[in-house]
Design a protein around this motif. Structure first.
Motif, mmCIF file in Angstrom:
data_model
loop_
_atom_site.group_PDB
_atom_site.id
_atom_site.type_symbol
_atom_site.label_atom_id
_atom_site.label_comp_id
_atom_site.label_asym_id
_atom_site.label_seq_id
_atom_site.Cartn_x
_atom_site.Cartn_y
_atom_site.Cartn_z
ATOM 1 N N LYS A 161 0.846 -1.180 0.000
ATOM 2 C CA LYS A 161 0.000 0.000 0.000
ATOM 3 C C LYS A 161 0.884 1.233 0.000
ATOM 4 C CE LYS A 161 -4.226 1.740 0.275
ATOM 5 N NZ LYS A 161 -5.288 1.441 -0.709
ATOM 6 N N ILE A 162 0.607 2.138 -0.926
ATOM 7 C CA ILE A 162 1.321 3.415 -0.979
ATOM 8 C C ILE A 162 0.285 4.512 -0.831
ATOM 9 C CG2 ILE A 162 2.789 4.937 -2.352
ATOM 10 C CD1 ILE A 162 3.783 2.471 -3.855
ATOM 11 N N ILE A 163 0.495 5.372 0.146
ATOM 12 C CA ILE A 163 -0.440 6.469 0.376
ATOM 13 C C ILE A 163 0.344 7.737 0.672
ATOM 14 C CG2 ILE A 163 -2.267 4.969 1.259
ATOM 15 C CD1 ILE A 163 -1.475 5.901 4.094
ATOM 16 N N GLU A 164 -0.347 8.855 0.598
ATOM 17 C CA GLU A 164 0.259 10.119 0.991
ATOM 18 C C GLU A 164 -0.022 10.364 2.467
ATOM 19 O OE1 GLU A 164 0.295 12.446 -3.281
ATOM 20 O OE2 GLU A 164 -0.946 13.209 -1.641
ATOM 21 N N LYS A 165 0.883 11.096 3.087
ATOM 22 C CA LYS A 165 0.701 11.386 4.512
ATOM 23 C C LYS A 165 -0.631 12.098 4.726
ATOM 24 C CE LYS A 165 3.368 15.695 4.420
ATOM 25 N NZ LYS A 165 4.553 16.402 4.982
ATOM 26 N N LYS A 166 -1.166 11.849 5.899
ATOM 27 C CA LYS A 166 -2.452 12.388 6.357
ATOM 28 C C LYS A 166 -3.639 11.607 5.791
ATOM 29 C CE LYS A 166 -0.725 17.063 7.111
ATOM 30 N NZ LYS A 166 -0.939 18.517 6.897
ATOM 31 N N GLN A 167 -3.392 10.673 4.891
ATOM 32 C CA GLN A 167 -4.479 9.841 4.388
ATOM 33 C C GLN A 167 -4.741 8.682 5.336
ATOM 34 O OE1 GLN A 167 -6.409 10.519 1.560
ATOM 35 N NE2 GLN A 167 -5.306 12.435 1.897
ATOM 36 N N PRO A 168 -5.954 8.123 5.337
ATOM 37 C CA PRO A 168 -6.238 6.927 6.130
ATOM 38 C C PRO A 168 -5.839 5.670 5.364
ATOM 39 C CG PRO A 168 -8.237 7.667 5.060
ATOM 40 C CD PRO A 168 -7.154 8.669 4.694
#
Lengths: 115, 111
Positions: free
Chosen positions: A11-18
């Protein structure tokens, strides 16, 4: 018997995302564990369930992490909001007995990258 | 900290040689477990040795436990390239309800 199943694997997400991780333990295993593993380190316990009860969540950062194990089978671990330092592998394990000192069976883990 | 500490941190050997890894801990334990982790995979349980046991074998694996020295060793005989992995000891300490993992020994077996 089928092993511990985890999803997603990556999983790759941007900071502040759930973000949420799912675990299905081995059938008949009452105890379920969530671990965090940083690169080059051993697993660190986040939370341990016996059936649907969280019996040890002392290491879970409760300001942003939450977990649930409805009906004492599958479990979900959530992070909201994610921070850069949360990048790690999240491992789920299960064991037949209770007490947290039994042989544990691990899933393949979810590798999280927070950008 | 009750965490077990493995030694060495890394080990490189030739195929066919024996590999020995050590684990030291600080408090009394109920049992000690060894796990293996191949790159990018989850951990696999190898052996559990209880505090009243001194030695256990499983195939090419031999584990010893010395509670007076608070230490354990894992010996892999006739190593194979497939043994390349990280090996973790996990201590289940008395008075607690958890198993604590060390940082691991990284073993590399050269073919």
């Amino acid at each position: 018997e089928a092993g511990v199943v985890q999803s997603p694997r990556y999983k790759i997400i941007e900071k502040k995302q759930p973000v949420a991780f799912w675990c299905n333990p081995i059938s008949g295993h009452n105890t379920l564990y969530w671990y965090l593993q940083n690169l080059g380190q051993g697993p660190e316990l986040l939370i341990r369930y016996e059936n649907e009860e969280a019996v040890d969540d002392s290491q879970l950062p409760k300001d942003r992490f939450s977990a649930e194990r409805l009906k004492g089978v599958d479990s979900t671990l959530k992070i909201q909001p994610a921070e850069l330092g949360d990048s790690a592998v999240y491992l789920c394990a299960s064991s037949r007995g209770s007490g947290g000192q039994e042989t544990q069976y691990f899933g393949p883990g979810t590798r999280l990258l927070v950008l | 900290s009750q965490q077990g500490e493995e030694d060495p941190q890394a080990l490189s050997i030739q195929e066919g040689e024996n590999a020995t890894m050590n684990c030291s801990y600080k408090t009394s334990i109920n049992n000690l477990q060894w796990y293996r982790q191949n790159s990018g995979r989850g951990l696999v349980h190898l052996i559990l040795i209880r505090s009243n046991e001194r030695e256990k074998h499983s195939g090419r694996l031999r584990v010893t436990l010395d509670t007076s020295k608070k230490s354990s060793s894992l010996l892999i005989t006739a190593s194979q390239a497939a043994d390349t992995a990280s090996y973790f000891c996990a201590t289940a300490w008395t008075g607690g309800f958890k198993t604590i993992f060390g940082a691991g020994t990284r073993l590399f077996v050269k073919a």
